[in-house]
Design an enzyme around this catalytic site. Structure first.
Site, PDB file in Angstrom:
ATOM      1  N   CYS A 170       0.847  -1.310   0.011  1.00 46.39           N
ATOM      2  CA  CYS A 170       0.079  -0.089   0.018  1.00 46.39           C
ATOM      3  C   CYS A 170       0.867   1.195  -0.138  1.00 46.39           C
ATOM      4  O   CYS A 170       1.369   1.564   0.883  1.00 46.39           O
ATOM      5  CB  CYS A 170      -1.003   0.164   1.261  1.00 46.39           C
ATOM      6  SG  CYS A 170      -1.997   1.703   1.201  1.00 46.39           S
ATOM      7  N   GLY A 171       0.884   2.111  -1.134  1.00 51.07           N
ATOM      8  CA  GLY A 171       1.697   3.131  -1.146  1.00 51.07           C
ATOM      9  C   GLY A 171       1.227   4.322  -0.469  1.00 51.07           C
ATOM     10  O   GLY A 171       1.952   4.730   0.148  1.00 51.07           O
ATOM     11  N   HIS A 172       0.000   4.473  -0.554  1.00 53.37           N
ATOM     12  CA  HIS A 172      -0.624   5.632  -0.012  1.00 53.37           C
ATOM     13  C   HIS A 172      -0.577   5.564   1.656  1.00 53.37           C
ATOM     14  O   HIS A 172      -0.365   6.434   2.418  1.00 53.37           O
ATOM     15  CB  HIS A 172      -2.367   5.862  -0.467  1.00 53.37           C
ATOM     16  CG  HIS A 172      -2.912   5.317   0.355  1.00 53.37           C
ATOM     17  ND1 HIS A 172      -3.596   4.056   0.185  1.00 53.37           N
ATOM     18  CD2 HIS A 172      -3.816   5.649   1.609  1.00 53.37           C
ATOM     19  CE1 HIS A 172      -4.559   3.793   0.984  1.00 53.37           C
ATOM     20  NE2 HIS A 172      -4.677   4.740   1.896  1.00 53.37           N
TER      21      HIS A 172
ATOM     22  N   ASP B 109      -9.820   3.568  -5.019  1.00 53.79           N
ATOM     23  CA  ASP B 109      -8.719   4.379  -4.637  1.00 53.79           C
ATOM     24  C   ASP B 109      -9.053   5.679  -4.855  1.00 53.79           C
ATOM     25  O   ASP B 109      -9.032   6.077  -6.068  1.00 53.79           O
ATOM     26  CB  ASP B 109      -7.343   3.888  -4.906  1.00 53.79           C
ATOM     27  CG  ASP B 109      -6.274   4.429  -4.381  1.00 53.79           C
ATOM     28  OD1 ASP B 109      -6.422   5.557  -3.468  1.00 53.79           O
ATOM     29  OD2 ASP B 109      -5.212   3.476  -4.062  1.00 53.79           O
TER      30      ASP B 109
ATOM     31  N   GLY C 143      -0.570   4.411  -4.754  1.00 52.03           N
ATOM     32  CA  GLY C 143       0.933   4.303  -4.712  1.00 52.03           C
ATOM     33  C   GLY C 143       1.615   3.164  -5.306  1.00 52.03           C
ATOM     34  O   GLY C 143       2.451   3.358  -6.148  1.00 52.03           O
TER      35      GLY C 143
END
Length: 335
Positions: A89-91, A251, A256
């Site tokens: 999970c980038g965010h 999203d 991300g």
């Protein structure tokens, strides 16, 4: 159930709920092993309580903090959503970096960059937090190596067949131009995009082609990225996207880890070179700026190291309870 406390952030509009108390201990030597055991009722009931309505919603996102794999990382994390536990999970990594600095978990000088190293189920990532004047100004998510997974795959949609590309950025994503399915990345088209994404996921997973080459725990199609081409400046590429992940979740940010996968696809196709920027807009108009910091080889795959820049903002603190007389228990999901 005892009180559960959380700190909430949003990254480019996408929520991220950090659980700060009441997470049962999960056995395992690594974060990836702990993810395999997160389905235990005493753990998963807390995920449902915080993610499902009435305390959350169908697109809620959050995490449990866990020990890192070793002393080389500041913390470990298990990411969750309404359907379970994701591998990347980038965010969320961006939000954790900002939280780590703002909470004092990791010391940061007022006018410098500080790397927050985080172990996630897909490997070790980092959030480079940039401070100026004593305040956090931006954060750069550095992904696990990202690469393309083989040739395009044909899928069927209500508007006919189309090819989708599969790429890995900590999770496996399918990418497809929205126009190829007769749509565009707009709020008005969102219900139709969700419906197509569910069809894509069903067909890709049914065919068994979304396989991670080294670790089957990372297999399966996590999200479908629909994108529109936008006018680009020299040396950059500008696109608008929406990522529909898990079972129809949307999203709000440009995504991300999805941006890392998208960047790998663009570099592989020669549309971007190392160091050139992808300006990645979301369906709500927020933006990440991404670049390939370099090329690496991962088990024979030509991969890149993606850096995705954005910002996360604190939205509040919560103390959640479950009344033992509440007939809804840990909640419900309508979509």
């Amino acid at each position: 159930m005892a009180e559960v406390t959380c700190v909430d952030y949003h990254t480019a509009g996408e929520p991220f709920r950090i659980v700060t108390s009441r997470v049962p201990e999960l056995p395992g030597a690594t974060v990836a092993e702990r993810r395999e055991r997160a389905g235990r009722e005493e753990v998963d009931s807390i995920r449902r309580l915080l993610c499902h309505e009435p305390r959350g919603h169908a697109d809620m996102y959050g995490c449990f903090l866990v020990p890192p794999d070793d002393a080389g990382a500041h913390l470990g994390v298990l990411f969750w959503h309404k359907d379970g536990y994701s591998t990347a999970c980038g965010h969320g990594t961006m939000a954790l970096g900002v939280w780590a600095v703002q909470s004092g978990l990791v010391h940061a000088e007022p006018d410098t960059e500080t790397d927050i190293v985080i172990d996630v189920p897909s490997g070790r990532v980092s959030a480079r937090v940039r401070c100026a004047g004593g305040a956090v100004r931006s954060v750069v998510f550095r992904s696990v190596p990202a690469y393309v997974l083989g040739a395009p795959v044909q899928v069927n949609t209500p508007n006919g067949g189309t090819d989708v590309n599969l790429a890995y950025g900590g999770a496996i994503y399918a990418t497809v131009p929205a126009r190829a399915v007769g749509l565009s990345v707009t709020a008005a088209a969102l219900p139709a995009l969700i419906a197509v994404a569910r069809q894509v996921k069903q067909q890709i997973d049914g065919a068994g082609v979304a396989r991670h080459p080294a670790d089957d725990r990372l297999s399966g199609l996590y999200g479908t990225i629909f994108y529109d081409e936008l006018e680009s400046a020299a040396g950059t590429l500008h696109q608008r996207n929406v990522t529909v992940f898990a079972d129809g979740e949307v999203d709000r940010s440009p995504c991300g880890s999805g941006t890392a996968a998208r960047l790998a696809q663009l570099v592989a196709e020669g549309q971007l070179e190392v160091g050139q920027e992808l300006v990645h807009d979301s369906i709500i108009g927020t933006t990440f700026v991404a670049r390939a910091a370099g090329r690496v080889d991962v088990g024979g795959h030509a991969a890149i190291v993606a850096e995705v820049e954005g910002m996360a903002y604190r939205t509040g603190e919560h103390r959640f309870d479950l009344d033992p007389e509440d007939p809804l228990g840990t909640g419900f999901v309508l979509r």
